[in-house]
Design a protein around this motif. Sequence first.
Motif, PDB file in Angstrom:
ATOM      1  N   ARG A 166       0.651  -0.927  -0.183  1.00 18.68           N
ATOM      2  CA  ARG A 166      -0.105  -0.143   0.075  1.00 18.68           C
ATOM      3  C   ARG A 166       0.699   1.166   0.226  1.00 18.68           C
ATOM      4  NH1 ARG A 166      -5.381  -1.376   1.124  1.00 18.68           N
ATOM      5  NH2 ARG A 166      -5.696  -3.332   1.914  1.00 18.68           N
ATOM      6  N   SER A 167       2.136   1.143   0.016  1.00 18.19           N
ATOM      7  CA  SER A 167       2.904   2.364   0.075  1.00 18.19           C
ATOM      8  C   SER A 167       3.747   2.490  -1.140  1.00 18.19           C
ATOM      9  CB  SER A 167       4.256   2.095   1.224  1.00 18.19           C
ATOM     10  OG  SER A 167       5.013   1.032   0.899  1.00 18.19           O
ATOM     11  N   ARG A 168       3.121   2.089  -2.288  1.00 15.61           N
ATOM     12  CA  ARG A 168       3.738   2.303  -3.562  1.00 15.61           C
ATOM     13  C   ARG A 168       3.878   3.756  -4.005  1.00 15.61           C
ATOM     14  NH1 ARG A 168       1.825  -1.635  -8.700  1.00 15.61           N
ATOM     15  NH2 ARG A 168       3.368  -0.137  -9.461  1.00 15.61           N
ATOM     16  N   ASP A 169       5.163   4.185  -4.275  1.00 13.19           N
ATOM     17  CA  ASP A 169       5.310   5.550  -4.947  1.00 13.19           C
ATOM     18  C   ASP A 169       5.257   5.820  -6.376  1.00 13.19           C
ATOM     19  OD1 ASP A 169       6.089   8.426  -5.498  1.00 13.19           O
ATOM     20  OD2 ASP A 169       7.440   8.336  -3.691  1.00 13.19           O
ATOM     21  N   ILE A 170       4.207   5.876  -7.028  1.00 16.34           N
ATOM     22  CA  ILE A 170       4.039   6.066  -8.382  1.00 16.34           C
ATOM     23  C   ILE A 170       4.937   7.209  -8.965  1.00 16.34           C
ATOM     24  CG2 ILE A 170       2.543   6.200 -10.415  1.00 16.34           C
ATOM     25  CD1 ILE A 170       1.836   3.754  -8.462  1.00 16.34           C
TER      26      ILE A 170
END
Length: 254
Positions: A44-48
């Motif tokens: 849930r912590s993906r940095d696009i």
Amino acid sequence: MRGSFASLYLACATIAAIAIGTPANAYRAPVEETRVALGDPINRSRDIAYETDLYCLTLAVYFEGGSTGETEEGQRHIANVVAARARANRQIWGGDKICDVVFYKRSKVCQFSFACLPVKRRTAIKGNAWRYSKQIARDELEGRSGLEDRLLRYYMNASLTPPKNACRFRKEFVPVVQAGRHEFFREASRAERRALEKAEHEECKKYEASLKKKKHAKSRKGAKDVKTAKGPKNNVAGAAAKKQPPKKVNVAKR
């Protein structure tokens, strides 16, 4: 296999039961919950934004050096130049976004030559070279490149650069380091620029020699064309003169 199918069936049945027992307007079929139920963990912590920068920088490192066998040192310096241009946030380089810098084009000329290639030719082959370039790009973005900021903003592979462009580099930018097959430069001060313009550079000599060679070849071609144009006319005139009957000479009667 039976255990896997049983777990999958149970998960799907559970989700279906929830959906049936919940009002349609209150249940939105969360994809994340479905994936978790099927055993697929969610990050849930993906940095696009970071992932986008990483992909574009990897492309630059890969096509500017990684796919051609450039050394690790050379690839790290290439990544450093691209990131440094983005940090500088100058419009002439495309602004402050990595992807904008990598694909910046002006007057149909791409800042990085690979970006002007057809899509098929600038589509990376996801093998060891790609993974290696990606790791170098990640190190640059996360501050682990090990390179100090020496204001490097330009680079050139002299063996692949036309003499005209190589001459321009020598007269405009200050060479700082040779890393792998590429030479890296920084911008020159006014005094340095004047000194560079007055200096004699081997690439400039080659360029001047090529210009003289082209000029000589052009003049020879022009002379040959003129000679060819004159030749047939003279031949026709000579042939016509031979075919004409001799003129009668009137002799005055006495």
